[in-house]
Scaffold this motif. Structure first.
Motif, PDB file in Angstrom:
ATOM      1  N   VAL A  15       0.846  -1.202   0.000  1.00  0.00           N
ATOM      2  CA  VAL A  15       0.000   0.000   0.000  1.00  0.00           C
ATOM      3  C   VAL A  15       0.882   1.253   0.000  1.00  0.00           C
ATOM      4  O   VAL A  15       0.456   2.314  -0.431  1.00  0.00           O
ATOM      5  N   THR A  19      -3.444   4.825   0.634  1.00  0.00           N
ATOM      6  CA  THR A  19      -3.164   3.738  -0.314  1.00  0.00           C
ATOM      7  C   THR A  19      -3.328   4.213  -1.754  1.00  0.00           C
ATOM      8  O   THR A  19      -2.457   3.983  -2.606  1.00  0.00           O
ATOM      9  N   SER A  57      -0.299   4.765  -4.553  1.00  0.00           N
ATOM     10  CA  SER A  57      -0.303   4.071  -5.840  1.00  0.00           C
ATOM     11  C   SER A  57      -0.175   5.107  -6.963  1.00  0.00           C
ATOM     12  O   SER A  57       0.634   4.960  -7.887  1.00  0.00           O
ATOM     13  N   ILE A  86      -0.050   5.923   7.533  1.00  0.00           N
ATOM     14  CA  ILE A  86      -0.770   4.664   7.319  1.00  0.00           C
ATOM     15  C   ILE A  86      -0.548   3.695   8.491  1.00  0.00           C
ATOM     16  O   ILE A  86      -1.441   2.925   8.830  1.00  0.00           O
ATOM     17  N   SER A 141       3.083  -3.334   3.324  1.00  0.00           N
ATOM     18  CA  SER A 141       2.194  -4.195   2.543  1.00  0.00           C
ATOM     19  C   SER A 141       1.206  -4.927   3.432  1.00  0.00           C
ATOM     20  O   SER A 141       1.360  -4.999   4.651  1.00  0.00           O
ATOM     21  N   THR A 154      -5.135  -0.133  -5.607  1.00  0.00           N
ATOM     22  CA  THR A 154      -3.677   0.004  -5.723  1.00  0.00           C
ATOM     23  C   THR A 154      -3.212  -0.867  -6.878  1.00  0.00           C
ATOM     24  O   THR A 154      -3.805  -1.916  -7.160  1.00  0.00           O
TER      25      THR A 154
END
Ligand code: DP6
Length: 347
Positions: A15, A254, A258, A238, A35, A301
């Protein structure tokens, strides 16, 4: 006598993305990443490692039924060398331990999903390879210590040795000894989390990630700001969102990360484009879902390929997965209970 160990390793989907190296030899990243580890029920690599005195020839690896050329693979060799060294320590301590470190290795590995379709297959692949050999060698090292080895196979692989929410700390040391994976929260911390994988294409991706990130580091004028300020701030944000189970923040960060990763790809020269019209349709669908809900209930993502991974919470299954299930192209080999190119994931 043949000594044997079999294991599986899961796929992880970042993410906060790893895209760029500060050291290509040791495979050290330009920034930390984070992740979510997916359930092995849907995506995993299964690897069997054997060794025997009676084996002749060099170490070998069969991946999805085909022999891989590993003698020339610096990364695989680095993993095998490190693991043999650790086995030598075991043998030095216990004189009666069989000298497995001296025997040729035979590795057989298979994915239950398309290789190199941008589904982080190298992550599960190297994690399973390291775990299988560590089991065969009965190594005492922790998953975190083994993550240092898996990292040298493929960066993202270091995050697949643990479950749940996993950070790969970029570290600052030149020898890479602090560039390792760390569990931020176990899967049980946030059991409602789901991932939906939209397989837009099961073909091999265009620019392989290793080459692509080298181009980005060498040419993107946006990348330095991402490495220095943007990602560290997002990592903190996050991680807190995960601790607080704050899905809206998790989803926003996220999607932003991305998009930031794909922006530095497009900013590279020659430009790198992984997203297709179908990927963008998935992004628009997520935006529509969130607008209708009046809050963020889904997050997309994309890795180094066109396939989307959509994160959502189980109570929102109908509103998220339900929307996608009827609107996607069919991809060969990917039929599931929806009869579409979707793999839903219980984590
Ligand atoms: C876009 O781990 O495949 O999936 O270390 O060169 O093997 P190497 O790269 P790799 O890159 C993964 C890139 C990514 C983002 C991520 O997983 O963090």
């Amino acid at each position: 006598k043949v000594h044997r160990a079999t294991t599986t390793a899961p796929v992880n989907i970042a993410v906060i993305k790893y895209w760029g190296k500060r050291d290509t030899n040791l495979n050290l990243p330009a920034n930390s990443s984070l992740s979510v580890t997916l359930s092995q029920k849907s995506l995993r690599t299964l690897t069997t490692a054997t060794c025997s005195e009676s084996y002749t020839g060099p170490d070998s690896l069969i991946l999805n039924g085909e022999e891989e050329e590993i003698q020339s693979s610096k990364r695989t060799q680095a993993c095998l060398r490190n693991l043999r060294q650790l086995r030598e320590e075991v043998e030095a301590k216990d004189g009666s331990a069989p000298k497995l470190s001296k025997m040729p290795l035979r590795l057989v590995s298979a994915n239950n999903f398309p290789t190199a379709a941008g589904l982080a297959s190298s992550a599960a692949g190297f994690a399973a390879l390291v775990r299988a050999i560590a089991n065969l060698y009965e190594l005492p090292q922790t998953p975190q210590q083994l993550s240092l080895i898996a990292r040298q196979g493929s960066g993202s692989a270091c995050r697949s040795l643990m479950g749940g929410y996993v950070a790969w700390r970029s570290g600052t040391k030149e020898d890479g000894s602090d560039s390792l994976a760390e569990e931020v929260a176990p899967v049980a911390h946030w059991p409602e989390m789901r991932a939906l994988i939209l397989v837009v294409s099961a073909d091999k991706k265009g620019v392989p990630s290793t080459a692509g990130m080298q181009t980005t580091v060498a040419t993107s004028s946006l990348a330095p700001a991402r490495f220095k300020d943007i990602v560290p701030a997002r990592m903190a944000e996050i991680e807190k969102a995960i601790q607080d189970k704050d899905f809206e923040t998790f989803a926003r960060v996220t999607m932003q990360d991305s998009n930031s990763f794909h922006a530095i790809c497009l900013d590279s020269w020659p430009p790198i484009q992984y997203l297709t019209d179908v990927s963008r349709a998935a992004m628009n669908a997520v935006e529509t879902i969130n607008r209708k809900a009046g809050k963020l209930i889904a997050a997309y993502t994309f890795d180094a390929g066109p396939n989307a991974v959509i994160y959502y919470l189980e109570p929102d299954s109908r509103a998220v997965a339900g929307v996608f299930k009827n609107h996607l192209p069919r991809v060969e080999g990917w039929d599931n209970e929806f009869g579409a190119a979707i793999r839903s994931n219980e984590m």
